[in-house]
Design an enzyme around this catalytic site. Sequence first.
Site, PDB file in Angstrom:
ATOM      1  N   CYS A   2      -5.902  63.897  61.892  1.00 14.07           N
ATOM      2  CA  CYS A   2      -7.032  64.627  62.455  1.00 14.07           C
ATOM      3  C   CYS A   2      -8.353  63.930  62.157  1.00 14.07           C
ATOM      4  O   CYS A   2      -8.528  63.334  61.101  1.00 14.07           O
ATOM      5  CB  CYS A   2      -7.086  66.026  61.862  1.00 14.07           C
ATOM      6  SG  CYS A   2      -5.565  66.930  62.087  1.00 14.07           S
ATOM      7  N   ARG A  27      -7.848  57.203  65.453  1.00 18.16           N
ATOM      8  CA  ARG A  27      -7.020  57.730  64.364  1.00 18.16           C
ATOM      9  C   ARG A  27      -5.706  58.314  64.885  1.00 18.16           C
ATOM     10  O   ARG A  27      -4.767  58.488  64.119  1.00 18.16           O
ATOM     11  CB  ARG A  27      -7.785  58.833  63.626  1.00 18.16           C
ATOM     12  CG  ARG A  27      -8.986  58.339  62.868  1.00 18.16           C
ATOM     13  CD  ARG A  27      -9.797  59.498  62.323  1.00 18.16           C
ATOM     14  NE  ARG A  27      -9.107  60.211  61.273  1.00 18.16           N
ATOM     15  CZ  ARG A  27      -9.244  59.974  59.981  1.00 18.16           C
ATOM     16  NH1 ARG A  27     -10.057  59.037  59.585  1.00 18.16           N
ATOM     17  NH2 ARG A  27      -8.593  60.674  59.085  1.00 18.16           N
ATOM     18  N   TRP A  75      -4.016  66.174  65.191  1.00 17.82           N
ATOM     19  CA  TRP A  75      -2.698  65.537  65.233  1.00 17.82           C
ATOM     20  C   TRP A  75      -1.731  66.611  64.743  1.00 17.82           C
ATOM     21  O   TRP A  75      -1.743  66.979  63.576  1.00 17.82           O
ATOM     22  CB  TRP A  75      -2.699  64.310  64.318  1.00 17.82           C
ATOM     23  CG  TRP A  75      -1.482  63.449  64.440  1.00 17.82           C
ATOM     24  CD1 TRP A  75      -1.262  62.464  65.375  1.00 17.82           C
ATOM     25  CD2 TRP A  75      -0.316  63.466  63.611  1.00 17.82           C
ATOM     26  NE1 TRP A  75      -0.038  61.882  65.154  1.00 17.82           N
ATOM     27  CE2 TRP A  75       0.567  62.463  64.084  1.00 17.82           C
ATOM     28  CE3 TRP A  75       0.065  64.222  62.500  1.00 17.82           C
ATOM     29  CZ2 TRP A  75       1.796  62.204  63.499  1.00 17.82           C
ATOM     30  CZ3 TRP A  75       1.304  63.965  61.915  1.00 17.82           C
ATOM     31  CH2 TRP A  75       2.149  62.963  62.423  1.00 17.82           C
ATOM     32  N   ASN A  99      -8.431  69.104  58.219  1.00 15.96           N
ATOM     33  CA  ASN A  99      -7.533  67.952  58.207  1.00 15.96           C
ATOM     34  C   ASN A  99      -6.666  68.095  56.961  1.00 15.96           C
ATOM     35  O   ASN A  99      -7.195  68.323  55.876  1.00 15.96           O
ATOM     36  CB  ASN A  99      -8.380  66.654  58.145  1.00 15.96           C
ATOM     37  CG  ASN A  99      -7.524  65.397  58.087  1.00 15.96           C
ATOM     38  OD1 ASN A  99      -6.306  65.455  58.275  1.00 15.96           O
ATOM     39  ND2 ASN A  99      -8.161  64.274  57.819  1.00 15.96           N
ATOM     40  N   GLY A 100      -5.345  67.990  57.119  1.00 14.62           N
ATOM     41  CA  GLY A 100      -4.464  68.115  55.951  1.00 14.62           C
ATOM     42  C   GLY A 100      -3.426  69.198  56.186  1.00 14.62           C
ATOM     43  O   GLY A 100      -3.180  69.602  57.325  1.00 14.62           O
ATOM     44  N   GLU A 478       8.262  43.218  60.060  1.00 16.44           N
ATOM     45  CA  GLU A 478       6.967  43.548  60.638  1.00 16.44           C
ATOM     46  C   GLU A 478       6.988  43.351  62.157  1.00 16.44           C
ATOM     47  O   GLU A 478       6.431  44.155  62.903  1.00 16.44           O
ATOM     48  CB  GLU A 478       5.871  42.703  59.973  1.00 16.44           C
ATOM     49  CG  GLU A 478       4.477  42.878  60.512  1.00 16.44           C
ATOM     50  CD  GLU A 478       3.960  44.313  60.510  1.00 16.44           C
ATOM     51  OE1 GLU A 478       4.582  45.203  59.913  1.00 16.44           O
ATOM     52  OE2 GLU A 478       2.914  44.540  61.162  1.00 16.44           O
ATOM     53  N   LYS A 482       6.110  46.346  64.802  1.00 18.08           N
ATOM     54  CA  LYS A 482       5.027  46.197  65.778  1.00 18.08           C
ATOM     55  C   LYS A 482       5.537  46.486  67.180  1.00 18.08           C
ATOM     56  O   LYS A 482       4.914  47.205  67.951  1.00 18.08           O
ATOM     57  CB  LYS A 482       4.500  44.771  65.664  1.00 18.08           C
ATOM     58  CG  LYS A 482       3.051  44.542  65.831  1.00 18.08           C
ATOM     59  CD  LYS A 482       2.133  44.799  64.687  1.00 18.08           C
ATOM     60  CE  LYS A 482       2.249  46.162  64.068  1.00 18.08           C
ATOM     61  NZ  LYS A 482       1.632  46.255  62.771  1.00 18.08           N
ATOM     62  N   GLU A 485       6.322  50.312  67.686  1.00 21.99           N
ATOM     63  CA  GLU A 485       5.253  51.309  67.688  1.00 21.99           C
ATOM     64  C   GLU A 485       4.370  51.247  68.918  1.00 21.99           C
ATOM     65  O   GLU A 485       3.818  52.266  69.316  1.00 21.99           O
ATOM     66  CB  GLU A 485       4.433  51.272  66.391  1.00 21.99           C
ATOM     67  CG  GLU A 485       3.543  50.080  66.181  1.00 21.99           C
ATOM     68  CD  GLU A 485       2.684  50.218  64.910  1.00 21.99           C
ATOM     69  OE1 GLU A 485       2.397  49.186  64.305  1.00 21.99           O
ATOM     70  OE2 GLU A 485       2.293  51.340  64.542  1.00 21.99           O
ATOM     71  N   HIS A 501      28.226  41.870  59.712  1.00 22.80           N
ATOM     72  CA  HIS A 501      28.933  42.907  58.951  1.00 22.80           C
ATOM     73  C   HIS A 501      28.865  44.256  59.652  1.00 22.80           C
ATOM     74  O   HIS A 501      28.911  45.297  59.007  1.00 22.80           O
ATOM     75  CB  HIS A 501      28.372  42.979  57.528  1.00 22.80           C
ATOM     76  CG  HIS A 501      28.591  41.703  56.765  1.00 22.80           C
ATOM     77  ND1 HIS A 501      29.814  41.339  56.253  1.00 22.80           N
ATOM     78  CD2 HIS A 501      27.749  40.676  56.499  1.00 22.80           C
ATOM     79  CE1 HIS A 501      29.721  40.159  55.676  1.00 22.80           C
ATOM     80  NE2 HIS A 501      28.476  39.728  55.818  1.00 22.80           N
ATOM     81  N   LYS A 600      -3.730  56.542  62.820  1.00 17.72           N
ATOM     82  CA  LYS A 600      -4.169  55.353  62.104  1.00 17.72           C
ATOM     83  C   LYS A 600      -4.058  55.535  60.602  1.00 17.72           C
ATOM     84  O   LYS A 600      -3.630  54.645  59.880  1.00 17.72           O
ATOM     85  CB  LYS A 600      -5.607  55.013  62.516  1.00 17.72           C
ATOM     86  CG  LYS A 600      -6.166  53.765  61.857  1.00 17.72           C
ATOM     87  CD  LYS A 600      -5.425  52.522  62.322  1.00 17.72           C
ATOM     88  CE  LYS A 600      -5.873  51.261  61.621  1.00 17.72           C
ATOM     89  NZ  LYS A 600      -4.868  50.186  61.782  1.00 17.72           N
TER      90      LYS A 600
HETATM   91  O1  M6R Z   1      -3.708  52.473  55.748  1.00 14.21           O
HETATM   92  P1  M6R Z   1      -2.377  52.003  55.223  1.00 14.21           P
HETATM   93  O2  M6R Z   1      -2.311  50.504  55.148  1.00 14.21           O
HETATM   94  O3  M6R Z   1      -1.980  52.643  53.940  1.00 14.21           O
HETATM   95  O4  M6R Z   1      -1.335  52.449  56.333  1.00 14.21           O
HETATM   96  C1  M6R Z   1       0.032  52.240  56.138  1.00 14.21           C
HETATM   97  C2  M6R Z   1       0.803  52.452  57.416  1.00 14.21           C
HETATM   98  O5  M6R Z   1       0.612  53.746  57.898  1.00 14.21           O
HETATM   99  C3  M6R Z   1       0.394  51.455  58.507  1.00 14.21           C
HETATM  100  O6  M6R Z   1       0.513  50.149  58.070  1.00 14.21           O
HETATM  101  C4  M6R Z   1       1.253  51.657  59.765  1.00 14.21           C
HETATM  102  O7  M6R Z   1       2.576  51.324  59.500  1.00 14.21           O
HETATM  103  C5  M6R Z   1       0.701  50.856  60.936  1.00 14.21           C
HETATM  104  N1  M6R Z   1       0.501  51.709  62.059  1.00 14.21           N
HETATM  105  C6  M6R Z   1       1.592  49.795  61.420  1.00 14.21           C
HETATM  106  O8  M6R Z   1       1.033  49.059  62.450  1.00 14.21           O
END
Ligand code: M6R
Length: 605
Positions: A2, A27, A75, A99-100, A478, A482, A485, A501, A600
């Site tokens: 949020c 965000r 969110w 938020n939370g 990674e 990427k 997502e 395996h 985010k």
């Molecule tokens: O702000 P942070 O680095 O702690 O965030 C960690 C993850 O939420 C963040 O890296 C997330 O996996 C990304 N969206 C990946 O692209």
Amino acid sequence: MCGIIGYTGPLDSKKILLNGLTQLEYRGYDSAGAALCMENSHICLVRRTGKVANLKETMERITDVSHCGLGHTRWATHGGVTTQNTHPHQAGKVTLVHNGIIENYHQLTEQFHLEAKLHSETDSEVAAWVLDSLYQGDPLEAITRLVALIKGSYSFCIMFEDYPGEIYAIRNVSPLVAAYTRSGSFVASDLTALIPYTRQYFVVPEDHIVRLTSYKVHLYNLQRHEEMPELMEVNWNMDAAMKNGFPHFMLKEIHEQPEALRNTILPRLSKGLPDFTDDQIPDDIFTSCSQIHIVACGTAMHAGMAARSMMEPLLRIPVTVSVASEFRYEEPLIGEDTLVIIISQSGETIDTLAAMRLAKNYGAAALSVVNVKGSTIARESDYTLYTHAGPEIAVASTKAYSVQLAALYMIGCRMALVRGKYSVPQATEFMKKLLNAIPAMESMIAQKDSIKALVTHLINKSDAFFIGRGLDYAFSLEGALKLKEISYIHAEAYAAGELKHGTIALITEEVPVIAIATQEKVFAKTISNIREVKARGAFVILITREDAVLDGGVADIHIRIPKIGDRFTVFPIAVVLQLIAYYASTGKDLDVDQPRNLAKSVTVE
Ligand code: M6R
């Protein structure tokens, strides 16, 4: 998660809230709303599901002027994406955004007999009604009584009907920043919403209340004593949070990586060696530990995986990597002999923060690698190594990942030096190689059109694999994240030797395999594993160093990265993997910067 913006002052609050919410869109959210305190003290509530543009359309129809208001992007956690669940929530004399997560909202609903009053399924509305029940004319008193009752993480911004033109806010865990300027007073969930108006701000301390009037922001502790806020300066400008001609923030941020690496590395080089004196990180935390435990989430955790593969053979001490959401509920084998490295772009990820607090309770020294200045993790860790990536707006982390790696590599090099694993010339050579990774990244960015062209082989597929060994496997993790997502293509990373395996059963002509083979030690082994998938019909996109010698038929597409030291190939490879995901997303016409269901900064568990 949020986003929150609150404003009171001489300007048109409608415009400020909409601008702020637009800045906070990155965000991740699924509905947006605002509450405007009109001149007759009436509160006008506007709530829409979907994008801020929908809210804007409705708000633009409001002709009356307002100088005070709250805005929110939601969110969804408790209850679906509906107008009723969209914030702000109104309860009697109280209007609030949240938020939370309020963990004991069920219990509070019963305790305050709220069942019949609730219009939404949210925990936030419960908090609004509880606050209204506690309110007897003094907002500060009501808020302190509220926080004594609720359990969970929260930041609230609140307007009380009896106090038109004033905004109250309180936080516990969830982030909140505030600022006062000649143009009025602001409070927001993050800095990007405030930057157009001020460079000076303060982080609202946990369990503190702020009261905004049009010309001042007051800070109180829970005993209701006023305190002086600790003002900070923003260390980046508005340009950094704009697309500057790029179609998406993600592409801009991919391009910004070489500069971000320079900003992170160069100020910490002294006579060619890594030096953390200005960061106030003493060498004894590097010499006194007998193990390292890295804790993070998502991409930051993948940076930790790569760092582990680099550090452990170099330092010859155990280096463990944990997912923060698991670590925090385990009983980790750590103590005073452990250096815990916490990695987080935002510095607000709730699981990472909780994991760090746990590690500190165990007596471990906590060194954080954080991008956002003044964030909670940065403030609470024992030592902080700030990365200097500038604001990362796209949900998919790119430049934050490469600067995290750069920072971790520098930590590894410094540790090797002070623990006697490296001589000065060896450490100098390591740093030279790290710096050489920057032009290597630039050369891959320059090849973006050829990467775009190869993505045509991916975008109509529903699954893909990323394979590699050793460090290449860490990079694969990674690459797969990427792609998943932002292109919604199901992707899995596998240690190349493990595929046979079981998982190799999934390899068909319809499943492209992105294979990474840059590590000399296991190069031939990886190539054998690639042949195994090729023999089962897979379309193979292979990434190697430019000097790799290959027999024909191993790959359908071959991407060559510059010849740099094995340990450092992650930097140009990161660019390739990011561009593959980026073009897969744009090729499918998806929302690259704000992918579905994602946020985010993940500030709820
Ligand atoms: O702000 P942070 O680095 O702690 O965030 C960690 C993850 O939420 C963040 O890296 C997330 O996996 C990304 N969206 C990946 O692209």
